[in-house]
Structures are given as structure tokens and as C-alpha cells.
Design an enzyme around this catalytic site. Structure first.
Site, mmCIF file in Angstrom:
data_model
loop_
_atom_site.group_PDB
_atom_site.id
_atom_site.type_symbol
_atom_site.label_atom_id
_atom_site.label_comp_id
_atom_site.label_asym_id
_atom_site.label_seq_id
_atom_site.Cartn_x
_atom_site.Cartn_y
_atom_site.Cartn_z
ATOM 1 N N GLU A 112 55.543 63.569 50.638
ATOM 2 C CA GLU A 112 56.395 63.608 49.623
ATOM 3 C C GLU A 112 55.768 64.899 48.364
ATOM 4 O O GLU A 112 56.521 65.416 48.066
ATOM 5 C CB GLU A 112 56.920 62.378 48.752
ATOM 6 C CG GLU A 112 57.833 61.778 49.747
ATOM 7 C CD GLU A 112 57.849 60.222 49.388
ATOM 8 O OE1 GLU A 112 57.473 59.854 48.360
ATOM 9 O OE2 GLU A 112 58.698 59.495 50.159
ATOM 10 N N VAL A 113 54.563 64.752 48.193
ATOM 11 C CA VAL A 113 54.095 65.303 46.927
ATOM 12 C C VAL A 113 53.162 66.245 47.847
ATOM 13 O O VAL A 113 52.092 66.072 48.449
ATOM 14 C CB VAL A 113 53.167 64.220 45.919
ATOM 15 C CG1 VAL A 113 52.557 65.388 45.034
ATOM 16 C CG2 VAL A 113 54.041 63.470 45.323
ATOM 17 N N HIS A 117 46.463 64.195 48.841
ATOM 18 C CA HIS A 117 46.104 62.878 48.287
ATOM 19 C C HIS A 117 45.726 62.147 49.424
ATOM 20 O O HIS A 117 46.401 62.025 50.253
ATOM 21 C CB HIS A 117 47.276 62.485 47.297
ATOM 22 C CG HIS A 117 48.391 62.384 48.046
ATOM 23 N ND1 HIS A 117 49.277 63.398 48.037
ATOM 24 C CD2 HIS A 117 49.296 61.223 48.386
ATOM 25 C CE1 HIS A 117 50.378 63.178 48.573
ATOM 26 N NE2 HIS A 117 50.484 61.871 49.020
ATOM 27 N N HIS A 119 45.781 58.130 50.247
ATOM 28 C CA HIS A 119 46.158 56.753 49.970
ATOM 29 C C HIS A 119 45.115 55.781 50.313
ATOM 30 O O HIS A 119 44.473 55.718 51.329
ATOM 31 C CB HIS A 119 47.327 56.256 50.541
ATOM 32 C CG HIS A 119 48.530 57.047 50.414
ATOM 33 N ND1 HIS A 119 49.644 56.534 49.422
ATOM 34 C CD2 HIS A 119 48.940 58.262 50.778
ATOM 35 C CE1 HIS A 119 50.573 57.449 49.491
ATOM 36 N NE2 HIS A 119 50.270 58.556 49.971
HETATM 37 P P1 AMP Z 1 53.324 60.996 49.836
HETATM 38 O O1 AMP Z 1 54.668 60.289 50.516
HETATM 39 O O2 AMP Z 1 51.829 60.677 50.926
HETATM 40 O O3 AMP Z 1 53.490 62.058 49.512
HETATM 41 O O4 AMP Z 1 52.961 60.012 48.736
HETATM 42 C C1 AMP Z 1 53.331 60.341 47.353
HETATM 43 C C2 AMP Z 1 52.954 59.118 46.663
HETATM 44 O O5 AMP Z 1 52.918 59.199 45.144
HETATM 45 C C3 AMP Z 1 53.955 57.853 46.661
HETATM 46 O O6 AMP Z 1 53.261 56.776 46.999
HETATM 47 C C4 AMP Z 1 54.182 57.736 45.011
HETATM 48 O O7 AMP Z 1 54.601 56.356 44.961
HETATM 49 C C5 AMP Z 1 53.278 58.248 44.428
HETATM 50 N N1 AMP Z 1 53.661 58.839 43.329
HETATM 51 C C6 AMP Z 1 54.891 59.568 42.965
HETATM 52 N N2 AMP Z 1 54.718 60.114 41.487
HETATM 53 C C7 AMP Z 1 53.696 59.385 40.813
HETATM 54 C C8 AMP Z 1 53.211 59.304 39.600
HETATM 55 N N3 AMP Z 1 53.541 60.058 38.498
HETATM 56 N N4 AMP Z 1 52.116 58.545 39.397
HETATM 57 C C9 AMP Z 1 51.438 57.953 40.504
HETATM 58 N N5 AMP Z 1 51.780 58.014 41.950
HETATM 59 C C10 AMP Z 1 52.961 58.689 41.908
#
Ligand code: AMP
Length: 132
Positions: A112-113, A117, A119
Site C-alpha cells: 500500500e505504501v 518497510h 513489518h
Molecule cells: P503495506 O500494505 O505493506 O504497504 O503496509 C502499509 C502499512 O502502513 C499498513 O500496515 C498501515 O497500517 C501502515 N500505515 C499507514 N499509514 C501509517 C501511519 N501514518 N503511521 C503508521 N503506520 C501507517
């Protein structure tokens, strides 16, 4: 094939989105709950935790995903990132009970981001490996 994927990674390098939410966190434009930080890495709590402990480890450099980071980051950045895993695991007291590390990548990984990163999930049984 491998060659095709290589090109895909290179093209993602060119399109790093400087307005993604983790870039904003790294610039201090959005608050975070920091768990660990050094020159190359920031680790903070996930805002929507999927386990009792859910921490994200993020390199400070502009890398879109794990493949981009492993291809393009300097050795120093890669060592710092890998070592930060043990720092975070120690701080979160996950050594005894274990944890899971996940790097969702690209379309099939449902990332998503678009800033790399890792996890770190733990604090209780985590269930099946793939169930998103
Ligand atoms: P991914 O789907 O692997 O890209 O994970 C993105 C993660 O970022 C998700 O687990 C979200 O809950 C987390 N996330 C999104 N916005 C924020 C934020 N402002 N602070 C901390 N975590 C976030």
C-alpha cells in the site's frame, strides 16, 4: 524472467513518490511513535496493528520496496537496516516468543505504501503465513 524483473525494479526507482506517507513521516510532516532510530533507519508503530506488537522498519533513503532497496541501497544502508531488525526485536522483547517479518511488495504483494518497510509482528500467535 529475471531480466524483465530487473527492468521493472529500475523503472520503480525512477518513479519514487516523494509524497508517500512514509516520506512525510521521515520529513517530520506527519507524527509517528518511534521505536528505534539511527542515521539510516526509522522504526515506528503501525497505526493499524495486525498483532499485539506491529512495528514498521523503514530505510531513510528513497526506496520503493525490498527489491529496489536490495538492488540500489549502499552496503552501509543495508547493514544498518539488517542490524536494526535485532535492535527492534530486542526493544519490543520479541526474542523469547518470536515474531514474523513481512515485506509486502508491488501489486501481487498488495503493497500500500510505496516506500520500503519491513513489518515486524509479534506478541501472540500470528496464524497462517499468508491470509490477507
Ligand atoms: P503495506 O500494505 O505493506 O504497504 O503496509 C502499509 C502499512 O502502513 C499498513 O500496515 C498501515 O497500517 C501502515 N500505515 C499507514 N499509514 C501509517 C501511519 N501514518 N503511521 C503508521 N503506520 C501507517
Amino acid at each position: 524472467g529475471v531480466k524483465k524483473n530487473y527492468k521493472k525494479v529500475r523503472s520503480r526507482v525512477m518513479t519514487y513518490d516523494t509524497e508517500n506517507i512514509f516520506a512525510k513521516i521521515l520529513r517530520g510532516e506527519i507524527p509517528n511513535t518511534t521505536v528505534y532510530e539511527n542515521e539510516y533507519v526509522l522504526a515506528f508503530e503501525d497505526i493499524n496493528p495486525q498483532a499485539p506488537i506491529h512495528i514498521l522498519i523503514v530505510p531513510k533513503g528513497p526506496y520503493t520496496d525490498m527489491a529496489d532497496f536490495s538492488l540500489s541501497a549502499a552496503g552501509e544502508e543495508q547493514v544498518a537496516f539488517t542490524k536494526s531488525i535485532s535492535e527492534v526485536v530486542t526493544i519490543a522483547q520479541l526474542e523469547a516468543t518470536g515474531f514474523r517479518a513481512i515485506a509486502n511488495t508491488g501489486i501481487d504483494g498488495l503493497q500500500e505504501v510505496p516506500h520500503y518497510h519491513l513489518h515486524i509482528l509479534g506478541g501472540g500467535p500470528l496464524g497462517p503465513m499468508v491470509n490477507r
